[in-house]
Design an enzyme around this catalytic site. Structure first.
Site, PDB file in Angstrom:
ATOM      1  N   ASP A   1       0.841  -1.201   0.000  1.00 12.52           N
ATOM      2  CA  ASP A   1       0.000   0.000   0.000  1.00 12.52           C
ATOM      3  C   ASP A   1       0.873   1.246   0.000  1.00 12.52           C
ATOM      4  O   ASP A   1       2.010   1.241   0.485  1.00 12.52           O
ATOM      5  CB  ASP A   1      -0.956   0.007   1.193  1.00 12.52           C
ATOM      6  CG  ASP A   1      -0.246   0.145   2.535  1.00 12.52           C
ATOM      7  OD1 ASP A   1       0.739  -0.595   2.756  1.00 12.52           O
ATOM      8  OD2 ASP A   1      -0.671   0.978   3.358  1.00 12.52           O
TER       9      ASP A   1
ATOM     10  N   GLU B   1      -0.047  -0.644   5.684  1.00 14.27           N
ATOM     11  CA  GLU B   1       0.947  -0.183   6.659  1.00 14.27           C
ATOM     12  C   GLU B   1       0.840   1.321   6.836  1.00 14.27           C
ATOM     13  O   GLU B   1       1.116   1.854   7.903  1.00 14.27           O
ATOM     14  CB  GLU B   1       2.358  -0.555   6.186  1.00 14.27           C
ATOM     15  CG  GLU B   1       3.455  -0.327   7.218  1.00 14.27           C
ATOM     16  CD  GLU B   1       4.105   1.055   7.121  1.00 14.27           C
ATOM     17  OE1 GLU B   1       4.903   1.395   8.012  1.00 14.27           O
ATOM     18  OE2 GLU B   1       3.808   1.791   6.152  1.00 14.27           O
TER      19      GLU B   1
END
Length: 380
Positions: free
Chosen positions: A73, A136
């Site tokens: 991400d 994250e």
């Protein structure tokens, strides 16, 4: 056949995996690793609001298990019109690769995949694995690495050592290895008073006075002087709010927020006691709330950091610095599972418009990772 980390980076960057969405990035990695014999588990965790897709892939079943951890991400691009190229194009100009996630941290993932592809798996006495989180950067990180670690525990899978590919380097690739991280704790202080007219202060009780005294004392409190591996802990006041737009009204409440980045000389409990005692010295009319983002930790220098330092020296000729500076990372979760250190690209353009990395740096990082793998498994 060995993988080109640049081509793989361009492909992975092309997936607009803005946290917590995936948009195919996890499946792409899973398919890539499957071609090299990895057993891949795409793991989805979440709730009614969000579903986070993660990946755990493992080659071999023996011990030691060397794990590479990262995340697919990325943070939002900001104004894409300000970018030199489409943020998800993976465009190369003047030997520099541009794109959201190049630095943080898709290219590091691709570098480790490429490094693994150069290894003769028959020479590995143990196993290699990837732990890749789909969140994250965002607010749903609990459905990322922590959830995967729980899945590993529930399925009796053990990791012996973990290397995280966060962008740790400063001036040049490999100049800094993170062997620990500071903890992070947020405080919210609320001081209560009695609302009233500014012309009649004797009929009111201004909570601002108490808050000023509290914040002054906190700001002038030396938490520690640091130690061999950590800089001094620091406290920063991030906001002070009364929610009062009237100039003739004494407010009945004031709120302040602060954050402490702390070393291993403290715990969240000890810091709570420090702040709570300061508040209690000033007034009884206060409330104190906390939220811990992560505890401080250190993986003390030893054979793994020595191996990585040796690999860096062999590839770049420089001596790496062992550091605990910077913000938090998913290493704060992994450290409860196994020893962990971090090494990645330069962090200079992470989260910025025109995020980029020199192509040569990505190749260099791949070489470092390869040499580390060879030393870890004692492969010639």
């Amino acid at each position: 056949m060995a993988i080109d980390p640049i081509k793989l980076s361009q492909e992975l960057i092309s997936f607009p995996s803005i946290t917590p969405t995936d948009n195919g990035a996890i499946d792409f990695l899973s398919n890539t690793l499957s071609q090299y014999g990895f057993t891949c588990h795409v793991l989805t965790f979440g709730d009614d609001q969000v579903q986070v897709r993660n990946l755990y892939a493992q080659l071999g079943n023996g011990s030691p298990n060397l794990c590479f951890a990262g995340h697919t991400d990325v943070v939002p691009t900001g104004d894409s019109e300000k970018w030199k190229f489409d943020p998800f194009s993976g465009k190369i100009e003047d030997n520099i690769l541009y794109g959201r996630g190049v630095v943080d941290m898709k290219s590091a993932i691709c570098a480790f995949v490429a490094a693994v592809s150069r290894i003769d798996f028959n020479q590995i006495n143990g196993s290699i694995s990837f732990l890749i989180s789909g969140d994250e950067e965002g607010n749903y990180f609990k459905y990322g690495t922590p959830a995967v670690l729980k899945w590993l525990t529930d399925n009796n899978k053990k990791i012996d050592f973990c290397l995280v590919g966060e962008p740790t380097s400063q001036s040049s690739v490999g100049d800094t290895i993170k062997i620990g991280r500071r903890g992070s704790i947020n405080f919210k202080i609320v001081c209560n008073g009695v609302q009233g007219h500014v012309a009649y202060p004797h009929l009111a009780e201004n909570p601002v006075d108490n808050m000023i005294s509290i914040l002054y004392k906190i700001s002038n409190t030396v938490l520690d002087n640091g130690n061999e591996y950590f800089q001094p802990s620091n406290c920063e006041i991030t906001s002070v709010d009364v929610g009062n737009t009237a100039t003739n009204v004494i407010p009945d409440k004031i709120t302040a927020n602060l954050n402490i980045r702390y070393n291993d000389m403290h715990t969240s409990e000890s810091l709570f006691n420090i702040i709570n005692n300061i508040c209690a010295e000033i007034t009884e009319k206060y409330e104190l709330f906390t939220a811990v983002s992560g505890s401080s930790f250190i993986t003390h220098p030893g054979k793994h950091s020595d191996m990585l330092s040796s690999a860096i020296k062999k590839v770049t000729g420089q001596d790496a610095i062992l550091s605990t500076s910077g913000g938090t990372s998913d290493a704060r979760f992994i450290k409860d599972f196994c020893p962990v250190i971090e090494l990645g690209l330069s962090n200079e353009t992470a989260h910025k418009i025109n995020e980029h990395a020199p192509v040569d740096d990505i190749y260099k990082l791949t070489d470092i990772y390869e040499e580390f793998i060879r030393q870890f498994f004692n492969i010639s």
